[in-house]
Design an enzyme around this catalytic site. Sequence first.
Site, short mmCIF file in Angstrom:
data_model
loop_
_atom_site.label_atom_id
_atom_site.label_comp_id
_atom_site.label_asym_id
_atom_site.label_seq_id
_atom_site.Cartn_x
_atom_site.Cartn_y
_atom_site.Cartn_z
N CYS A 29 -0.56 4.20 2.51
CA CYS A 29 -0.46 4.09 3.97
C CYS A 29 -0.24 2.63 4.37
CB CYS A 29 -1.67 4.70 4.67
SG CYS A 29 -3.28 4.19 4.03
N SER A 30 -1.32 1.90 4.70
CA SER A 30 -1.15 0.54 5.19
C SER A 30 -2.37 -0.32 4.90
CB SER A 30 -0.86 0.58 6.69
OG SER A 30 -1.87 1.35 7.34
N CYS A 31 -3.06 -0.08 3.78
CA CYS A 31 -4.26 -0.86 3.44
C CYS A 31 -3.85 -2.32 3.23
CB CYS A 31 -4.92 -0.29 2.19
SG CYS A 31 -5.51 1.41 2.43
N CYS A 85 0.90 -1.16 0.00
CA CYS A 85 0.00 0.00 0.00
C CYS A 85 0.93 1.19 0.00
CB CYS A 85 -0.91 0.03 1.23
SG CYS A 85 -1.77 1.62 1.43
#
Lengths: 215, 107
Positions: A114-116, A111
């Site tokens: 961000c941090s999906c 991602c």
Amino acid sequence: MNQHHGDHDHVHHGSEISPVEARVRALESLLTEKGYLDPAALDALVELYETEVGPHLGARVVARAWVDPAFRTRLLTEATPAIAELGIGGRGGEHMVVVENTPEMHNLVVCTLCSCYPWPVLGLPPVWYKAPPYRARAVIDPRGVLAEFGVTLPETTRITVWDSTAETRYMVLPMRPAGTEGFSEEALAALVTRDSMIGTGLPRALPVEPAEMPV
Amino acid sequence: MTDLSPSPFSAPWEAQVFAMVVSLREAGLFTWSEWAERLGQGIRPAGAPERAADYGAWLATLEGILAERRVAGPETVAARTEAFRRAAEATPHGEPIRLENDPLYRP
């Protein structure tokens, strides 16, 4: 640092709370007072993600795809309902896409924003997945990133990088290891690692005599 | 998986932040797309290196959204944070830290 000597005891008068803990406690108490949060619901969520949701669920999906070609087709065509057949789904996995590794093509998921991450099948992301070096380098130097994870692919294998977002979250279907003919779904699932479903790893090498593994 | 997965949180506060964000999303305060966009902005401060999208970044993002939506402004949050700090100081070691332990607490 203070140097204590002699035999007098150091007496603690109060408790320690770090600045970040105090901020979190403050938000939680304010939002509870205002009716936005229910502390019992927060505890239940934490317990769910600490004890129940994790990559063992994604491993079940992979193992099913390895033994059931019709399921594999459904999984690669429309992942979310296929995964739901195993009773797996929910928040963070409203729209999942599964990409298949082949000898010609290796898939890697990142991602970049961000941090999906596909929570229902993999749980919450590891620290490195959320860190700037992985976010940046997975795209510009995927082969170098794989090498750092100990994965070396043949030069002829192309690498495709998939960028997960809040709307679409990817999972990799790794290749079934050779020599696993006749393995049960459960034994196959035990070979599937978290990283193999992100694309930064491969399934485990064969364990010793799976039929004789202790239960 | 044959190995036992470690906790996805490295400290209890991280778990609390995660649970608060999930609950507030489910209460309709924001969508996951809005969340990802805000988080993505927050970890790219102007003139500074990109940061990790860790739970510290989640906390800062949440504080920003709560202030913007007028759910909890920075002064309110700062005052309550300070109250918890005083409460901790007044709580005997090993006992739960409660807001009521703050010497200045007014119900």
